[in-house]
Design an enzyme around this catalytic site. Structure first.
Site, short mmCIF file in Angstrom:
data_model
loop_
_atom_site.label_atom_id
_atom_site.label_comp_id
_atom_site.label_asym_id
_atom_site.label_seq_id
_atom_site.Cartn_x
_atom_site.Cartn_y
_atom_site.Cartn_z
N SER A 1 44.81 73.25 7.85
CA SER A 1 43.66 73.12 6.95
C SER A 1 43.41 71.65 6.60
CB SER A 1 43.91 73.90 5.66
OG SER A 1 42.87 73.63 4.75
N LYS B 1 39.84 86.45 2.96
CA LYS B 1 38.49 86.54 2.38
C LYS B 1 38.07 87.99 2.06
CE LYS B 1 36.90 82.40 4.80
NZ LYS B 1 35.85 81.75 5.57
N GLY C 1 34.37 88.49 10.17
CA GLY C 1 34.05 88.04 8.81
C GLY C 1 33.02 86.93 8.79
P1 NAP Z 1 37.39 87.36 12.90
O1 NAP Z 1 36.98 88.15 11.72
O2 NAP Z 1 38.76 87.51 13.46
O3 NAP Z 1 36.30 87.71 14.08
C1 NAP Z 1 36.48 87.21 15.38
C2 NAP Z 1 35.23 87.48 16.23
O4 NAP Z 1 35.39 86.78 17.46
C3 NAP Z 1 35.01 88.94 16.58
O5 NAP Z 1 33.63 89.19 16.66
C4 NAP Z 1 35.65 89.05 17.97
O6 NAP Z 1 35.08 90.05 18.78
C5 NAP Z 1 35.26 87.71 18.54
N1 NAP Z 1 36.15 87.26 19.61
C6 NAP Z 1 37.47 86.91 19.49
N2 NAP Z 1 37.93 86.52 20.68
C7 NAP Z 1 36.91 86.63 21.57
C8 NAP Z 1 36.78 86.37 22.96
N3 NAP Z 1 37.82 85.93 23.69
N4 NAP Z 1 35.58 86.57 23.55
C9 NAP Z 1 34.53 87.01 22.83
N5 NAP Z 1 34.59 87.28 21.50
C10 NAP Z 1 35.77 87.10 20.88
O7 NAP Z 1 37.23 85.79 12.66
P2 NAP Z 1 36.20 85.07 11.65
O8 NAP Z 1 36.85 84.88 10.33
O9 NAP Z 1 34.91 85.81 11.74
O10 NAP Z 1 36.08 83.61 12.30
C11 NAP Z 1 35.39 83.43 13.53
C12 NAP Z 1 35.33 81.94 13.86
O11 NAP Z 1 34.53 81.23 12.90
C13 NAP Z 1 36.71 81.27 13.83
O12 NAP Z 1 36.80 80.43 14.94
C14 NAP Z 1 36.71 80.47 12.54
O13 NAP Z 1 37.53 79.32 12.64
C15 NAP Z 1 35.23 80.08 12.44
N6 NAP Z 1 34.81 79.76 11.05
C16 NAP Z 1 34.40 78.49 10.77
C17 NAP Z 1 33.99 78.16 9.48
C18 NAP Z 1 33.54 76.74 9.16
O14 NAP Z 1 33.49 76.37 7.98
N7 NAP Z 1 33.19 75.96 10.16
C19 NAP Z 1 33.98 79.13 8.46
C20 NAP Z 1 34.39 80.43 8.79
C21 NAP Z 1 34.81 80.74 10.09
P3 NAP Z 1 35.63 91.57 18.81
O15 NAP Z 1 34.97 92.33 17.69
O16 NAP Z 1 35.22 92.01 20.15
O17 NAP Z 1 37.13 91.47 18.66
#
Ligand code: NAP
Length: 305
Positions: free
Chosen positions: A32, A89, A154
């Site tokens: 982080s 979250k 999320g």
């Molecule tokens: P999450 O709840 O675990 O969701 C992951 C998502 O990614 C799901 O839709 C999953 O699909 C998909 N996925 C995972 N591996 C994949 C692959 N190999 N090919 C295609 N789809 C794949 O995670 P999250 O909390 O939503 O976070 C998602 C991303 O956003 C992370 O990289 C996180 O670091 C980033 N993020 C950034 C910020 C920022 O401030 N910049 C804030 C929040 C999150 P399935 O449903 O098919 O498993």
């Protein structure tokens, strides 16, 4: 990498910091960059207002099962504000009865403000997303934009609600697992009276997608160099821009493809900065130095590399 120590639940039993404490909780929390980002902002804010000189932002590695007791102990120890990152979250949303109206449709919170007996939950991720898109891609979500949102976890849920509340023209949601995509669409459809929402399979996109889509990657595909592209940018009409929420690595495969095709693109660093700035505004009720936060994040990322 940040030199801030990683605290654990047991540190709260002997906690002796006398100033105003803020913290981020995650599991893992090692990577982080929120502590250097917030502490740089607090150092800047204390130049104009001495009350911020005693504020400090810490980080804690808290396992999901320990979140309820951690929130209780942080309250007893007088913490003023908390940020939550993966995987807390949604768990915290289900734990806390006091969640501001704007965060309720998202079902996830990333910022907690101390109240008399507990915590009030907020979600600043959507604010971070729309501000980063405005700043870096010069696009306003409500300005007749058609969005292709990749993912259904999320982060995608927060992005979808932000798109709907900002009044995008249409929203296409693509996710490799159809059941999670359909569950997300069912959940957000009641909010979207005037925004058409379509579910898609990213591996077989229809040939009638609109031109000039804004592509937002909210999947975690791209975190590892071996990950597949979450979508092939040449499989549909040329998009107007690509925003990838991932910021580490700073250039994912999707951003590299956008750059090779000459499509404007931005990573998630700006989103991180703006969601953090909004959280600090909530805690401090003061103007926040966004530039100092951005500079601190860039240095922390360089130190990581
Ligand atoms: P999450 O709840 O675990 O969701 C992951 C998502 O990614 C799901 O839709 C999953 O699909 C998909 N996925 C995972 N591996 C994949 C692959 N190999 N090919 C295609 N789809 C794949 O995670 P999250 O909390 O939503 O976070 C998602 C991303 O956003 C992370 O990289 C996180 O670091 C980033 N993020 C950034 C910020 C920022 O401030 N910049 C804030 C929040 C999150 P399935 O449903 O098919 O498993």
């Amino acid at each position: 990498m940040s030199a801030d120590p990683i605290h654990t639940l047991s540190d709260l039993d002997t906690w002796s910091f006398a100033g105003t404490a803020l913290a981020v909780l995650g599991h893992p929390i090692k990577h982080s960059v929120s502590p250097p980002m917030h502490n740089a902002a607090l150092a800047e804010m204390s130049k104009c207002n001495a009350r911020f000189a005693s504020w400090k932002y810490f980080r804690f590695d808290i396992a999901p099962a320990d979140l309820p007791v951690a929130l209780e102990k942080l309250h007893v120890r007088g913490f003023h504000g908390i940020n939550l990152t993966v995987p807390h979250k949604i768990i915290a949303f289900d734990l806390l009865p006091d969640v501001v109206l704007s965060a309720r449709p998202i079902g996830a919170i990333n910022t907690l403000l101390r109240t008399k007996g507990s915590w009030r939950g907020y979600n600043t991720d959507g604010y971070g997303l729309s501000n980063a898109i405005k700043e870096e891609l010069l696009l306003v979500l409500g300005d007749k934009i058609d969005v292709l949102l990749l993912g259904a976890g999320g982060a995608a849920r927060g992005a979808a609600v932000e798109c709907i509340q900002s009044g995008v023209r249409s929203l296409y949601i693509a996710n490799r697992t159809a059941s999670t995509r359909d569950a997300l669409i069912a959940q957000i459809k009641p909010l979207a009276a005037n925004v058409p929402i379509h579910g898609l399979d990213p591996a077989s996109l229809p040939n009638n997608l609109p031109e000039n889509l804004l592509v937002i990657n909210a999947t975690s595909a791209g975190l590892k160099p071996t990950d597949p592209l979450p979508v092939d940018l040449t499989a549909f009409p040329r998009p107007r821009a690509v925003f990838d929420m991932i910021y580490n690595p700073s250039e994912t495969g999707l951003l590299a493809q956008a750059r090779a095709l000459g499509i404007p693109a931005a990573n998630g660093l700006g989103m991180l900065v703006h969601q953090g700035a909004r959280a600090l505004e909530i805690w401090s009720d003061a103007a926040v130095p966004v530039d100092a936060m951005r500079t601190a994040v860039h240095s922390a990322m360089k130190a990581h590399a």
